[in-house]
Design an enzyme around this catalytic site. Structure first.
Site, PDB file in Angstrom:
ATOM      1  CB  CYS A  16     -28.405  18.220  -6.852  1.00  0.00           C
ATOM      2  SG  CYS A  16     -27.225  16.853  -6.822  1.00  0.00           S
ATOM      3  CB  SER A  18     -29.697  25.063 -10.401  1.00  0.00           C
ATOM      4  OG  SER A  18     -28.627  24.393 -11.007  1.00  0.00           O
TER       5      SER A  18
HETATM    6  P1  4NP Z   1     -25.806  20.874  -6.711  1.00  0.00           P
HETATM    7  O1  4NP Z   1     -25.105  19.713  -5.860  1.00  0.00           O
HETATM    8  O2  4NP Z   1     -24.978  22.126  -6.485  1.00  0.00           O
HETATM    9  O3  4NP Z   1     -27.169  20.995  -6.096  1.00  0.00           O
HETATM   10  O4  4NP Z   1     -25.817  20.407  -8.129  1.00  0.00           O
HETATM   11  C1  4NP Z   1     -23.759  19.347  -6.016  1.00  0.00           C
HETATM   12  C2  4NP Z   1     -23.384  18.557  -7.069  1.00  0.00           C
HETATM   13  C3  4NP Z   1     -22.072  18.151  -7.206  1.00  0.00           C
HETATM   14  C4  4NP Z   1     -21.131  18.548  -6.265  1.00  0.00           C
HETATM   15  C5  4NP Z   1     -21.520  19.341  -5.205  1.00  0.00           C
HETATM   16  C6  4NP Z   1     -22.824  19.740  -5.081  1.00  0.00           C
HETATM   17  N1  4NP Z   1     -19.789  18.123  -6.370  1.00  0.00           N
HETATM   18  O5  4NP Z   1     -18.984  18.440  -5.483  1.00  0.00           O
HETATM   19  O6  4NP Z   1     -19.447  17.429  -7.351  1.00  0.00           O
END
Ligand code: 4NP
Length: 159
Positions: A16, A18
């Protein structure tokens, strides 16, 4: 000017926040004609989505702004990244803590490692909120675009 710089953005899932920052920063770098001087990448501290493309919410907001993300795939941050990159920008303070544990002792004291919101101190918020939970990809995009513009100025001054 011939020196090269490199930037690594770090979040939790690397699908999301990064990758959004990676795509926006690469777009800004390309617009300034600096693609051969500034390398951009992103990585995650968690392994749930390894090899996956950016989340559909991130793809949607990037599509609306005409920013490319082709070929991008989630990967884990690793110990070698600390020496490989000039700047390591963590999307939230937990990402910074987790990444500095991967990088090892002393990494947290180095100026190359900082949080994204340190680029935008006037906003008064510590962390880029995680849209995986909030669904608010447009708010994250606004922060990411503003912060990447500040970061590009900093990188250019230090090239
Ligand atoms: P990101 O968001 O850290 O901005 O990519 C997330 C993507 C997946 C998960 C958590 C946050 N997850 O728990 O799968």
């Amino acid at each position: 000017m011939s020196a090269k710089a490199s930037v690594l953005f770090v979040c939790l899932g690397n699908i999301c926040r990064s990758p959004m920052a990676e795509a926006v920063m690469r777009h800004l770098v390309r617009q300034e004609g600096l693609s051969d001087r500034i390398e951009i990448d992103s990585a995650g501290t968690g392994d749930w989505h390894l090899g996956h493309p950016p989340h559909e919410g991130t793809r949607g907001v990037l599509d609306r702004h005409g920013i490319r993300y082709d070929g991008m795939k989630a990967r884990l941050v690793n110990g070698a990244d600390f020496d490989r990159f000039t700047y390591i920008v963590c999307m939230d303070s937990k990402n910074l803590k987790d990444a500095s544990e991967v990088f090892g002792e002393g990494s947290n004291e180095r100026s190359k490692l900082f949080t994204f919101m340190e680029l935008l101190p006037e906003r008064g918020i510590a962390d880029v909120p995680d849209p995986y939970y909030s669904g608010n990809f447009d708010h994250v995009y606004e922060l990411v675009e503003a912060g990447c513009k500040v970061l590009l100025q900093k990188v250019k001054e230090e090239l």
